[in-house]
Design a protein around this motif. Structure first.
Motif, PDB file in Angstrom:
ATOM      1  N   PRO A 175       0.840  -1.202   0.000  1.00 25.81           N
ATOM      2  CA  PRO A 175       0.000   0.000   0.000  1.00 25.81           C
ATOM      3  C   PRO A 175       0.873   1.248   0.000  1.00 25.81           C
ATOM      4  CG  PRO A 175      -0.769  -1.577   1.634  1.00 25.81           C
ATOM      5  CD  PRO A 175       0.561  -2.084   1.146  1.00 25.81           C
ATOM      6  N   SER A 176       0.556   2.173  -0.856  1.00 28.81           N
ATOM      7  CA  SER A 176       1.347   3.406  -0.934  1.00 28.81           C
ATOM      8  C   SER A 176       0.607   4.537  -0.237  1.00 28.81           C
ATOM      9  CB  SER A 176       1.592   3.803  -2.394  1.00 28.81           C
ATOM     10  OG  SER A 176       0.369   3.955  -3.076  1.00 28.81           O
ATOM     11  N   PRO A 177       1.354   5.438   0.441  1.00 28.29           N
ATOM     12  CA  PRO A 177       0.708   6.568   1.114  1.00 28.29           C
ATOM     13  C   PRO A 177      -0.038   7.422   0.110  1.00 28.29           C
ATOM     14  CG  PRO A 177       3.015   6.370   1.740  1.00 28.29           C
ATOM     15  CD  PRO A 177       2.799   5.449   0.594  1.00 28.29           C
ATOM     16  N   THR A 178      -1.202   7.881   0.472  1.00 30.36           N
ATOM     17  CA  THR A 178      -1.991   8.703  -0.430  1.00 30.36           C
ATOM     18  C   THR A 178      -1.803  10.168  -0.098  1.00 30.36           C
ATOM     19  OG1 THR A 178      -3.891   8.544   1.040  1.00 30.36           O
ATOM     20  CG2 THR A 178      -3.754   6.919  -0.719  1.00 30.36           C
ATOM     21  N   LEU A 179      -1.957  11.002  -1.129  1.00 26.36           N
ATOM     22  CA  LEU A 179      -1.931  12.437  -0.915  1.00 26.36           C
ATOM     23  C   LEU A 179      -3.281  12.874  -0.358  1.00 26.36           C
ATOM     24  CD1 LEU A 179      -0.182  13.417  -4.247  1.00 26.36           C
ATOM     25  CD2 LEU A 179       0.840  13.344  -1.987  1.00 26.36           C
ATOM     26  N   ILE A 180      -3.376  14.096   0.067  1.00 27.33           N
ATOM     27  CA  ILE A 180      -4.581  14.590   0.717  1.00 27.33           C
ATOM     28  C   ILE A 180      -5.503  15.209  -0.328  1.00 27.33           C
ATOM     29  CG2 ILE A 180      -5.468  16.190   2.447  1.00 27.33           C
ATOM     30  CD1 ILE A 180      -2.831  15.938   3.887  1.00 27.33           C
ATOM     31  N   PRO A 181      -6.676  14.624  -0.606  1.00 27.53           N
ATOM     32  CA  PRO A 181      -7.597  15.204  -1.584  1.00 27.53           C
ATOM     33  C   PRO A 181      -8.095  16.558  -1.115  1.00 27.53           C
ATOM     34  CG  PRO A 181      -8.190  12.928  -1.064  1.00 27.53           C
ATOM     35  CD  PRO A 181      -7.192  13.377  -0.039  1.00 27.53           C
ATOM     36  N   LEU A 182      -8.066  17.532  -2.003  1.00 27.89           N
ATOM     37  CA  LEU A 182      -8.442  18.883  -1.626  1.00 27.89           C
ATOM     38  C   LEU A 182      -9.924  18.999  -1.283  1.00 27.89           C
ATOM     39  CD1 LEU A 182      -6.517  20.994  -4.285  1.00 27.89           C
ATOM     40  CD2 LEU A 182      -5.864  20.519  -1.937  1.00 27.89           C
ATOM     41  N   ASP A 183     -10.770  18.146  -1.900  1.00 28.99           N
ATOM     42  CA  ASP A 183     -12.200  18.307  -1.719  1.00 28.99           C
ATOM     43  C   ASP A 183     -12.755  17.473  -0.569  1.00 28.99           C
ATOM     44  OD1 ASP A 183     -11.766  15.898  -2.860  1.00 28.99           O
ATOM     45  OD2 ASP A 183     -13.276  16.091  -4.441  1.00 28.99           O
ATOM     46  N   ASN A 231      -4.132  16.698  -8.122  1.00 28.73           N
ATOM     47  CA  ASN A 231      -5.066  17.426  -7.261  1.00 28.73           C
ATOM     48  C   ASN A 231      -5.049  16.931  -5.817  1.00 28.73           C
ATOM     49  OD1 ASN A 231      -6.776  19.654  -7.228  1.00 28.73           O
ATOM     50  ND2 ASN A 231      -8.597  18.359  -7.139  1.00 28.73           N
ATOM     51  N   GLY A 232      -3.888  16.503  -5.352  1.00 32.59           N
ATOM     52  CA  GLY A 232      -3.692  16.131  -3.955  1.00 32.59           C
ATOM     53  C   GLY A 232      -2.437  16.804  -3.446  1.00 32.59           C
ATOM     54  N   LEU A 233      -2.429  17.199  -2.183  1.00 35.51           N
ATOM     55  CA  LEU A 233      -1.332  17.986  -1.633  1.00 35.51           C
ATOM     56  C   LEU A 233      -0.500  17.201  -0.631  1.00 35.51           C
ATOM     57  CD1 LEU A 233      -3.128  21.394  -0.939  1.00 35.51           C
ATOM     58  CD2 LEU A 233      -1.691  20.791  -2.888  1.00 35.51           C
ATOM     59  N   ALA A 234       0.784  17.532  -0.589  1.00 35.35           N
ATOM     60  CA  ALA A 234       1.688  17.048   0.446  1.00 35.35           C
ATOM     61  C   ALA A 234       2.647  18.181   0.766  1.00 35.35           C
ATOM     62  CB  ALA A 234       2.454  15.816  -0.015  1.00 35.35           C
ATOM     63  N   ALA A 235       3.027  18.302   2.034  1.00 32.58           N
ATOM     64  CA  ALA A 235       3.944  19.368   2.467  1.00 32.58           C
ATOM     65  C   ALA A 235       5.174  18.751   3.110  1.00 32.58           C
ATOM     66  CB  ALA A 235       3.253  20.304   3.456  1.00 32.58           C
ATOM     67  N   PHE A 236       6.351  19.309   2.782  1.00 34.04           N
ATOM     68  CA  PHE A 236       7.621  18.820   3.318  1.00 34.04           C
ATOM     69  C   PHE A 236       8.456  20.016   3.768  1.00 34.04           C
ATOM     70  CE2 PHE A 236       6.348  15.981  -0.138  1.00 34.04           C
ATOM     71  CZ  PHE A 236       6.313  14.753   0.503  1.00 34.04           C
ATOM     72  N   ALA A 270       6.880  11.616  -4.240  1.00 29.57           N
ATOM     73  CA  ALA A 270       6.257  12.919  -4.008  1.00 29.57           C
ATOM     74  C   ALA A 270       5.123  12.865  -3.003  1.00 29.57           C
ATOM     75  CB  ALA A 270       5.735  13.494  -5.328  1.00 29.57           C
ATOM     76  N   GLY A 271       4.648  11.666  -2.663  1.00 30.43           N
ATOM     77  CA  GLY A 271       3.588  11.553  -1.681  1.00 30.43           C
ATOM     78  C   GLY A 271       4.090  11.295  -0.284  1.00 30.43           C
ATOM     79  N   SER A 272       5.026  10.346  -0.159  1.00 30.20           N
ATOM     80  CA  SER A 272       5.506   9.954   1.167  1.00 30.20           C
ATOM     81  C   SER A 272       6.801  10.630   1.581  1.00 30.20           C
ATOM     82  CB  SER A 272       5.722   8.435   1.204  1.00 30.20           C
ATOM     83  OG  SER A 272       6.798   8.066   0.347  1.00 30.20           O
ATOM     84  N   GLY A 273       7.590  11.105   0.587  1.00 26.64           N
ATOM     85  CA  GLY A 273       8.893  11.686   0.881  1.00 26.64           C
ATOM     86  C   GLY A 273      10.002  10.665   0.949  1.00 26.64           C
ATOM     87  N   GLU A 274       9.687   9.372   0.722  1.00 22.81           N
ATOM     88  CA  GLU A 274      10.710   8.322   0.765  1.00 22.81           C
ATOM     89  C   GLU A 274      11.724   8.525  -0.340  1.00 22.81           C
ATOM     90  OE1 GLU A 274      11.102   3.442   0.265  1.00 22.81           O
ATOM     91  OE2 GLU A 274       9.146   4.423   0.181  1.00 22.81           O
ATOM     92  N   LEU A 286       5.077  16.987   6.578  1.00 21.20           N
ATOM     93  CA  LEU A 286       4.386  17.704   7.641  1.00 21.20           C
ATOM     94  C   LEU A 286       2.886  17.421   7.602  1.00 21.20           C
ATOM     95  CD1 LEU A 286       6.193  21.138   7.205  1.00 21.20           C
ATOM     96  CD2 LEU A 286       6.739  19.336   8.846  1.00 21.20           C
ATOM     97  N   PRO A 287       2.246  17.338   8.780  1.00 24.96           N
ATOM     98  CA  PRO A 287       0.790  17.186   8.801  1.00 24.96           C
ATOM     99  C   PRO A 287       0.123  18.359   8.084  1.00 24.96           C
ATOM    100  CG  PRO A 287       1.736  16.785  10.972  1.00 24.96           C
ATOM    101  CD  PRO A 287       2.834  17.344  10.133  1.00 24.96           C
ATOM    102  N   MET A 288      -0.942  18.062   7.347  1.00 26.43           N
ATOM    103  CA  MET A 288      -1.617  19.089   6.555  1.00 26.43           C
ATOM    104  C   MET A 288      -3.119  18.945   6.690  1.00 26.43           C
ATOM    105  SD  MET A 288      -1.435  19.663   2.414  1.00 26.43           S
ATOM    106  CE  MET A 288       0.146  20.512   2.484  1.00 26.43           C
ATOM    107  N   ARG A 289      -3.804  20.088   6.680  1.00 25.09           N
ATOM    108  CA  ARG A 289      -5.260  20.127   6.701  1.00 25.09           C
ATOM    109  C   ARG A 289      -5.749  21.209   5.743  1.00 25.09           C
ATOM    110  NH1 ARG A 289      -4.478  16.017   8.756  1.00 25.09           N
ATOM    111  NH2 ARG A 289      -5.202  15.186  10.737  1.00 25.09           N
ATOM    112  N   VAL A 290      -6.989  21.062   5.270  1.00 23.46           N
ATOM    113  CA  VAL A 290      -7.600  22.062   4.405  1.00 23.46           C
ATOM    114  C   VAL A 290      -8.939  22.467   4.998  1.00 23.46           C
ATOM    115  CG1 VAL A 290      -8.541  22.541   2.117  1.00 23.46           C
ATOM    116  CG2 VAL A 290      -6.472  21.149   2.341  1.00 23.46           C
TER     117      VAL A 290
END
Length: 301
Positions: A175-183, A231-236, A270-274, A286-290
């Motif tokens: 299973p691969s880490p998922t990005l955060i859907p904006l909606d 259309n998914g975000l990740a922050a590093f 680009a999703g997990s930073g590995e 970094l933890p992210m919220r919208v």
């Protein structure tokens, strides 16, 4: 006869050394100027450049060989080779080469568009010794004739593109880490009072971009990057896991979902930073919220 103005060298303050970017830009401008010369002048200029490069390479080979052979100076040589300007110089003369993992990632990037057209993808897990370990996704992962053909394409790209690799092993998917859907993400009111920092609006982070931002935290200003893939975000944190250099100009491959450091070519998921170039290294995600159209991150140490 075609003539061209001689490229002007950047002005450097007395007592200071030009930056890596200034040197690279000067080389680029000189190469472009050569293309504007008439054939005879261009031939003479190319010969002069080739002769000077041969002299420089001969001298550099002797310096590197002497430093490498002496146990007392070998560590200093390896440290110097990690400096961007020194690595650029040694690479230009073919004295050092990028690690097999970096060249393997580049080889896979060349076939990913073809894999994607069939609904597949490939991820480089690691390179150990002469073996490349990969993971196949979508249409590449199966027993049909088309999936076998795609696997053969991947294997050929690695064996042909990286001579040090003589075997390719396919690992089971995970299973691969998922990005955060904006909606989908929403949080409650007053996020700033609960340790969250405002990174900007969702409109500032269009799909397929790497956006450097600075946020206010309890510890002061913090630099980070926000990545938008599909259309998914990740922050590093804005620091490569290799040398801690900034990732403002990192190269985002949306198809492959990878982020490549512009300094030494280290490649990250680009999703997990590995880190795909050196397993074990990791960008600090970094933890992210919208909330509505505002992107918030938790960047405090």
């Amino acid at each position: 006869m075609t003539t061209s103005a001689t490229p002007t060298a950047p002005v450097t303050e007395p007592g200071t050394e030009p930056t890596f970017e200034e040197l690279a830009d000067r080389v680029d401008r000189a190469v472009r100027a050569l293309a504007d010369l008439d054939p005879a002048a261009r031939t003479a200029a190319d010969e002069l450049r080739s002769a000077l490069e041969a002299v420089h390479r001969a001298g550099l080979v002797q310096i590197v060989r002497r430093l490498k052979d002496d146990p007392a100076t070998r560590p200093a040589l390896f440290e110097l080779a990690d400096e961007p300007v020194v690595r650029m110089l040694l690479s230009l003369h073919g004295i050092v080469r990028e690690p097999p993992s970096v060249r393997a990632e580049r080889a896979l990037a060349g076939v990913r568009p073809q894999l994607a057209s069939h609904g597949g993808n490939v991820l480089l897990d690691r390179v150990e010794g002469a073996t490349a370990y990969i993971r196949l996704e979508g249409a590449c992962n199966g027993c049909s004739m088309s999936s076998v053909t795609l696997r053969d394409l991947v294997e050929s790209s690695l064996l042909d593109g990286v001579p040090e690799i003589t075997a390719v092993e396919v690992l089971p998917n995970r299973p691969s880490p998922t990005l955060i859907p904006l909606d989908e993400l929403r949080i409650g009111p007053d996020p700033a009072t609960r340790g969250w920092s405002r990174a900007g609006s969702t409109a500032q982070f269009p799909v397929g971009t790497v956006h450097p931002v600075e946020v206010d935290t309890a510890g002061g200003r913090t630099s980070l990057i926000v990545v938008n893939v599909d259309n998914g975000l990740a922050a590093f944190r804005n620091a490569c896991a290799h040398e801690g250099l900034p990732l403002d100009d990192a190269i985002l491959d949306v198809t492959g979902g990878t982020l490549t450091c512009p300094w030494h070519g280290f490649c990250f998921d680009a999703g997990s930073g590995e880190c795909l170039s050196a397993p074990g290294a990791q960008l600090e995600r970094l933890p992210m919220r919208v909330e509505l159209d505002t992107v918030w991150v938790r960047a405090d140490p």
